[in-house]
Motif scaffolding. Sequence first.
Motif, PDB file in Angstrom:
ATOM      1  N   ASP A  21     -11.313  -3.658 -10.335  1.00 17.22           N
ATOM      2  CA  ASP A  21     -12.184  -3.066  -9.317  1.00 17.22           C
ATOM      3  C   ASP A  21     -13.466  -3.873  -9.179  1.00 17.22           C
ATOM      4  O   ASP A  21     -13.783  -4.731  -9.999  1.00 17.22           O
ATOM      5  CB  ASP A  21     -12.473  -1.589  -9.611  1.00 17.22           C
ATOM      6  CG  ASP A  21     -13.575  -1.350 -10.643  1.00 17.22           C
ATOM      7  OD1 ASP A  21     -14.172  -2.318 -11.132  1.00 17.22           O
ATOM      8  OD2 ASP A  21     -13.825  -0.182 -10.966  1.00 17.22           O
ATOM      9  N   GLY A  39       0.802  -1.208   0.000  1.00 16.99           N
ATOM     10  CA  GLY A  39       0.000   0.000   0.000  1.00 16.99           C
ATOM     11  C   GLY A  39       0.833   1.255   0.000  1.00 16.99           C
ATOM     12  O   GLY A  39       0.322   2.340   0.197  1.00 16.99           O
ATOM     13  N   ALA A  95      -4.518   4.426 -11.774  1.00 20.01           N
ATOM     14  CA  ALA A  95      -4.495   4.447 -10.309  1.00 20.01           C
ATOM     15  C   ALA A  95      -5.358   5.567  -9.760  1.00 20.01           C
ATOM     16  O   ALA A  95      -6.063   5.393  -8.749  1.00 20.01           O
ATOM     17  CB  ALA A  95      -3.059   4.584  -9.813  1.00 20.01           C
ATOM     18  N   VAL A  97       2.453   3.722  -6.930  1.00 16.87           N
ATOM     19  CA  VAL A  97       2.286   2.836  -8.080  1.00 16.87           C
ATOM     20  C   VAL A  97       3.009   3.419  -9.295  1.00 16.87           C
ATOM     21  O   VAL A  97       3.726   2.721 -10.024  1.00 16.87           O
ATOM     22  CB  VAL A  97       0.799   2.627  -8.396  1.00 16.87           C
ATOM     23  CG1 VAL A  97       0.638   1.815  -9.676  1.00 16.87           C
ATOM     24  CG2 VAL A  97       0.086   1.930  -7.250  1.00 16.87           C
ATOM     25  N   ARG A  98       2.831   4.706  -9.533  1.00 15.09           N
ATOM     26  CA  ARG A  98       3.486   5.354 -10.665  1.00 15.09           C
ATOM     27  C   ARG A  98       4.999   5.257 -10.539  1.00 15.09           C
ATOM     28  O   ARG A  98       5.697   4.934 -11.508  1.00 15.09           O
ATOM     29  CB  ARG A  98       3.036   6.814 -10.764  1.00 15.09           C
ATOM     30  CG  ARG A  98       3.722   7.589 -11.898  1.00 15.09           C
ATOM     31  CD  ARG A  98       3.252   9.028 -11.937  1.00 15.09           C
ATOM     32  NE  ARG A  98       3.371   9.697 -10.662  1.00 15.09           N
ATOM     33  CZ  ARG A  98       4.510  10.151 -10.140  1.00 15.09           C
ATOM     34  NH1 ARG A  98       5.651   9.998 -10.797  1.00 15.09           N
ATOM     35  NH2 ARG A  98       4.515  10.753  -8.961  1.00 15.09           N
ATOM     36  N   PHE A 145      -0.764  -3.662  -5.618  1.00 10.49           N
ATOM     37  CA  PHE A 145      -1.095  -2.526  -4.758  1.00 10.49           C
ATOM     38  C   PHE A 145      -2.599  -2.498  -4.508  1.00 10.49           C
ATOM     39  O   PHE A 145      -3.391  -2.668  -5.443  1.00 10.49           O
ATOM     40  CB  PHE A 145      -0.697  -1.200  -5.415  1.00 10.49           C
ATOM     41  CG  PHE A 145       0.778  -0.968  -5.523  1.00 10.49           C
ATOM     42  CD1 PHE A 145       1.461  -0.261  -4.547  1.00 10.49           C
ATOM     43  CD2 PHE A 145       1.488  -1.446  -6.607  1.00 10.49           C
ATOM     44  CE1 PHE A 145       2.821  -0.037  -4.649  1.00 10.49           C
ATOM     45  CE2 PHE A 145       2.852  -1.229  -6.727  1.00 10.49           C
ATOM     46  CZ  PHE A 145       3.519  -0.517  -5.741  1.00 10.49           C
ATOM     47  N   ARG A 146      -2.969  -2.272  -3.277  1.00  3.58           N
ATOM     48  CA  ARG A 146      -4.357  -1.928  -2.963  1.00  3.58           C
ATOM     49  C   ARG A 146      -4.440  -0.414  -3.034  1.00  3.58           C
ATOM     50  O   ARG A 146      -3.851   0.291  -2.216  1.00  3.58           O
ATOM     51  CB  ARG A 146      -4.736  -2.439  -1.570  1.00  3.58           C
ATOM     52  CG  ARG A 146      -6.192  -2.231  -1.226  1.00  3.58           C
ATOM     53  CD  ARG A 146      -6.535  -2.877   0.107  1.00  3.58           C
ATOM     54  NE  ARG A 146      -5.708  -2.360   1.194  1.00  3.58           N
ATOM     55  CZ  ARG A 146      -4.755  -3.052   1.810  1.00  3.58           C
ATOM     56  NH1 ARG A 146      -4.474  -4.282   1.427  1.00  3.58           N
ATOM     57  NH2 ARG A 146      -4.043  -2.527   2.792  1.00  3.58           N
ATOM     58  N   VAL A 147      -5.177   0.092  -4.003  1.00  4.26           N
ATOM     59  CA  VAL A 147      -5.140   1.522  -4.314  1.00  4.26           C
ATOM     60  C   VAL A 147      -6.389   2.191  -3.736  1.00  4.26           C
ATOM     61  O   VAL A 147      -7.485   2.098  -4.286  1.00  4.26           O
ATOM     62  CB  VAL A 147      -5.047   1.763  -5.835  1.00  4.26           C
ATOM     63  CG1 VAL A 147      -4.900   3.248  -6.118  1.00  4.26           C
ATOM     64  CG2 VAL A 147      -3.885   0.992  -6.429  1.00  4.26           C
ATOM     65  N   GLU A 148      -6.202   2.879  -2.619  1.00  2.00           N
ATOM     66  CA  GLU A 148      -7.316   3.540  -1.943  1.00  2.00           C
ATOM     67  C   GLU A 148      -7.040   5.004  -1.653  1.00  2.00           C
ATOM     68  O   GLU A 148      -7.954   5.746  -1.327  1.00  2.00           O
ATOM     69  CB  GLU A 148      -7.625   2.818  -0.624  1.00  2.00           C
ATOM     70  CG  GLU A 148      -8.056   1.373  -0.814  1.00  2.00           C
ATOM     71  CD  GLU A 148      -8.199   0.637   0.503  1.00  2.00           C
ATOM     72  OE1 GLU A 148      -7.601   1.102   1.506  1.00  2.00           O
ATOM     73  OE2 GLU A 148      -8.894  -0.390   0.537  1.00  2.00           O
ATOM     74  N   THR A 151      -0.863   6.184  -2.417  1.00  4.71           N
ATOM     75  CA  THR A 151      -0.617   4.885  -3.024  1.00  4.71           C
ATOM     76  C   THR A 151      -0.558   5.000  -4.536  1.00  4.71           C
ATOM     77  O   THR A 151       0.273   4.362  -5.193  1.00  4.71           O
ATOM     78  CB  THR A 151      -1.707   3.883  -2.612  1.00  4.71           C
ATOM     79  OG1 THR A 151      -1.768   3.818  -1.191  1.00  4.71           O
ATOM     80  CG2 THR A 151      -1.398   2.505  -3.164  1.00  4.71           C
ATOM     81  N   ALA A 152      -1.443   5.810  -5.119  1.00  9.07           N
ATOM     82  CA  ALA A 152      -1.417   6.017  -6.566  1.00  9.07           C
ATOM     83  C   ALA A 152      -0.062   6.550  -7.017  1.00  9.07           C
ATOM     84  O   ALA A 152       0.479   6.131  -8.048  1.00  9.07           O
ATOM     85  CB  ALA A 152      -2.542   6.968  -6.977  1.00  9.07           C
ATOM     86  N   VAL A 158      -8.632   5.400  -7.066  1.00 10.80           N
ATOM     87  CA  VAL A 158      -8.771   6.191  -5.840  1.00 10.80           C
ATOM     88  C   VAL A 158     -10.108   6.929  -5.822  1.00 10.80           C
ATOM     89  O   VAL A 158     -10.815   6.943  -4.812  1.00 10.80           O
ATOM     90  CB  VAL A 158      -7.607   7.194  -5.713  1.00 10.80           C
ATOM     91  CG1 VAL A 158      -7.856   8.172  -4.565  1.00 10.80           C
ATOM     92  CG2 VAL A 158      -6.284   6.453  -5.507  1.00 10.80           C
TER      93      VAL A 158
END
Length: 343
Positions: free
Chosen positions: A91, A3, A60, A31-32, A20-23, A27-28, A64
């Motif tokens: 999702d 995360g 991402a 990821v990038r 990744f758990r993208v919340e 986190t986004a 979110v």
Amino acid sequence: MSGGAVASLPEGLLDQGVWFRVEAAGTAAAVRRTAERLAAELGIPERRIADLSIVVAEAAGNLVKHADEGVLLVRPTRANGNAGVEIVVIDRGPGMADVSHALDDGHSTVGTLGIGLGAIVRQASWCDMHSVPGKGTVLVAQVWPEKAPEPAWAAGLTRPLTGEPVSGDACAAREVDGRRQVMVCDGLGHGRLAHAAAQEAVRVFHGAPAAAPAALLDTLHRTLGHTRGAAVAIAEIDPLRQVVRYAGLGNIAGTVLTPDAPRRGMVSLPGIAGHQRRQIREYDYPLAPEAVVLMHTDGVVDRWNPADYPGLLIRSPQVIAATVLRDAGTRRDDAGVLVARSS
């Protein structure tokens, strides 16, 4: 499943892929950065890394803002001696009835990946997508240094048990001497020892001479004795004869799926490759041109019904595997799904 940042990733994990758990926006951004780092390690030129950054930021960011239980996988993809970056975006949002309309710039479907898809399509070298109202959306996109290769005929996805950094499940595909073969492996237990067993199975599978599935499985059994052992199944796709040849030891499920036809299960015999082997047998099953072969570990259950996913079986192996992993994978075990097309 991560995360946050990737500075503490175990050695080699980035090359195998990171979930990744993208919340959250942080986190986004992580990821990038992960995608950019992987692209740089693969030698992708800066102009394409910039395109990749747009693809990942859009995907991402949409998770979110609009998705339910959004997850994203960043991993390398390889073909013909070249390497690219692939992202798998999943999702459980409301889904979309009209995917083609969602690809238009400016279109927004609250709760889905409906915003920014046009930018993803433009910047990616290749992408594929499937969505079902009430179930959610799966998007797969690849960025290559130059033109994308032909779409893969087989692809697998694995996900570790919640709380574990690595998965004991593994998938592999190879073409050798005209044979198209795939393998799914479930290292005994979970964690690093299970992961080591599965990765050894992948290494042996890729390095073994051309042989029928039963002979390959016997080779794996004889070479995995120094590991924890694993459940293993191997399938060979023969489009010319319209048959799939299958051999398995342990709890790996294999199924032939054809649109508008009942699923056909394939037989794996009891045993643990490397430790317990009563017998190894190979079975042949008919394989129509429009059929797909789906194999999975016991971290995935058979409770899903292909009829509930209109149009899924004509999508790419990555999209099919990600959809099954989302809706049939359990969090109480490592999970692995592989899909191979017959044509």
